[in-house]
Motif scaffolding. Sequence first.
Motif, PDB file in Angstrom:
ATOM      1  N   SER A 129       0.799  -1.109   0.160  1.00  0.00           N
ATOM      2  CA  SER A 129       0.189  -0.163   0.061  1.00  0.00           C
ATOM      3  C   SER A 129       1.042   1.319   0.041  1.00  0.00           C
ATOM      4  O   SER A 129       0.268   2.310  -0.256  1.00  0.00           O
ATOM      5  CB  SER A 129      -0.851  -0.032   1.240  1.00  0.00           C
ATOM      6  N   GLY A 130       2.010   1.044   0.294  1.00  0.00           N
ATOM      7  CA  GLY A 130       3.205   2.357   0.405  1.00  0.00           C
ATOM      8  C   GLY A 130       3.982   2.686  -0.829  1.00  0.00           C
ATOM      9  O   GLY A 130       4.645   3.298  -0.923  1.00  0.00           O
ATOM     10  N   LEU A 131       3.501   1.717  -1.994  1.00  0.00           N
ATOM     11  CA  LEU A 131       4.336   1.838  -3.093  1.00  0.00           C
ATOM     12  C   LEU A 131       4.238   3.126  -3.844  1.00  0.00           C
ATOM     13  O   LEU A 131       5.031   3.604  -4.388  1.00  0.00           O
ATOM     14  CB  LEU A 131       3.775   0.739  -4.276  1.00  0.00           C
ATOM     15  N   SER A 132       3.072   3.881  -3.248  1.00  0.00           N
ATOM     16  CA  SER A 132       2.919   5.270  -4.090  1.00  0.00           C
ATOM     17  C   SER A 132       3.587   6.484  -3.418  1.00  0.00           C
ATOM     18  O   SER A 132       4.024   7.429  -3.859  1.00  0.00           O
ATOM     19  CB  SER A 132       1.330   5.785  -3.817  1.00  0.00           C
ATOM     20  N   THR A 133       4.380   5.874  -2.224  1.00  0.00           N
ATOM     21  CA  THR A 133       5.264   6.704  -1.461  1.00  0.00           C
ATOM     22  C   THR A 133       6.652   6.600  -2.116  1.00  0.00           C
ATOM     23  O   THR A 133       7.456   7.485  -2.017  1.00  0.00           O
ATOM     24  CB  THR A 133       5.430   6.536  -0.207  1.00  0.00           C
ATOM     25  N   LEU A 134       6.878   5.477  -2.902  1.00  0.00           N
ATOM     26  CA  LEU A 134       8.124   5.209  -3.543  1.00  0.00           C
ATOM     27  C   LEU A 134       8.256   5.682  -5.026  1.00  0.00           C
ATOM     28  O   LEU A 134       9.148   5.972  -5.609  1.00  0.00           O
ATOM     29  CB  LEU A 134       8.484   3.797  -3.652  1.00  0.00           C
ATOM     30  N   ILE A 135       7.052   5.531  -5.760  1.00  0.00           N
ATOM     31  CA  ILE A 135       6.793   5.733  -7.369  1.00  0.00           C
ATOM     32  C   ILE A 135       5.955   6.772  -7.551  1.00  0.00           C
ATOM     33  O   ILE A 135       4.755   6.450  -6.943  1.00  0.00           O
ATOM     34  CB  ILE A 135       6.626   4.377  -7.982  1.00  0.00           C
ATOM     35  N   PRO A 136       6.115   7.805  -8.196  1.00  0.00           N
ATOM     36  CA  PRO A 136       4.929   8.663  -8.363  1.00  0.00           C
ATOM     37  C   PRO A 136       3.559   8.028  -9.126  1.00  0.00           C
ATOM     38  O   PRO A 136       3.772   7.403  -9.729  1.00  0.00           O
ATOM     39  CB  PRO A 136       5.404   9.741  -9.554  1.00  0.00           C
TER      40      PRO A 136
END
Length: 517
Positions: A129-136
């Motif tokens: 769920s935190g992938l959007s903090t790593l990739i725009p």
Amino acid sequence: MPSRTRRPRLLALVVVMVLASGCGSPSPSSTAAIPPSPASTAGPTIAATPVAPTPTPGPTSLTWRKGGVADLAETAALAVPLDYGNPSAGTITLIIARRRAADPSHRLGVLFVNPGGPGGPAVDLAGSSGLSTLIPQAVLDRFDVISWDPRGIGLSHGLTCPDAATLDQIESLDPDPRTPSTIGAYRTAFDAVASQCQAIARDVLPYLSEANSARDIDTIRAALGERTISYLGWSYGTYLGYLYATLFPTHLRAAVLDGAVDPTIDLVQRDVDQARGFERAFDHFLATCAAATACPFHGGGDPAAAYDALITTLERSPQGQVLDAGQAVTGTLAFLYGRDYPGLATALAEAEQGDGVRLRQVADDFFGSVSLGAYEATLCLDVPHATTTDAIAAALEQARKVAPRFGPLVLLSDQYGCLDWPASAGPAPVAGPPATLPPILIIASRWDPATPPWWADALAKALGSGIVVTRDGVGHTSSDVTVSSDCLRTAVVSYFEALRRPAAGTVCSGGAPAPWQ
């Protein structure tokens, strides 16, 4: 409180902490503190040895299932050759995860992601769920994200060595050994790691290199039925991206390499360079703290002397089972990775007052998700390392000269980890820059402790098509959303979406230490 802490290894998984903002272009003031690549002081460079890639099998039927280890993605298993030079030698099974593009009507392809390590599992990255903090999000909208546990890691035949007792033995090693017995203790401890890994994985150890992982990427690509891929690699994942680019240049659409590894130097020089990077980043922290009376570790304006006194005190009198000198150094390195200057200052001040819990906890968490056995298994195959104790002794003196606080710890763990490793491989496939490579975006951080910024220029030169963008900030890696500025996010999104190149030499502001609390 865990009974042991894992020693800092060569390169880390991505750590996401500090918010950054702003954008700038090259200027003397913003680039003056980024030193050029230092002259080699230890060990030869890797010979350029072209290696033809092994033909990759055609598309394979992958059976995807929902849920499990990657809750927001689907997973599949794929058998790949254990030895690409001898396909009849058997297979090893990789576990892969896929997260579909959020806007499938505007899908551009697949984006392979690797968080570095080596030794860290990644299959759950696509489903996080935190992938959007790593990739725009703009990138997640248009690409299927593919992550996988590389061979020998996690669910892909992950190594479970060494045992807890050996890790405890490694934890007890002197962080700055000065006698034959304290230096020899490194060899004893890491020989135990080697023997345990050999006992449980003798047949696969020779095949766990990043060169084979690069070929695995292309096998996964073919199984997906994709003509080309895009790639995002952090830290040691930049080395994997470099190998894929040089082996399969016509299969690469785009690549962002964040926290670059220099692929042209041996392990001794890597360790010396990295030790220098940590020392340089720590000196920056100390200067920042000394200039602010509100810094909790201000030390009357001399936090450097306060730190050295703290480590000396802990060497003589550890704080019971809570904190010793080695754990304090490990915790310091972990804070530098994570860009948390205020947290580091607070933890050091507390330790100085006899409360080492915070510093120990960060040390315990550092590399908690990286298998030491998998780390050694990959690293010791990837690049040449010292082959005698005399060579290690000479390298140790070089490391002490450029990094008196951190050099011994960084260098000895890697060199003694590889000295008696029971598997070997031929040279990594370091070839001249392929003429067919697309432009590749390389991101450096001005005060990156683990992958010093001069490595980015070396990687760009090795690729021939590399374009370096620098974040004028602290900490390890830069492209994740929580630290990248509008400038850097725009560069990454525009590149992945439209293959638009940023101006060479662009410097984006961001990642400056937060105000002292």
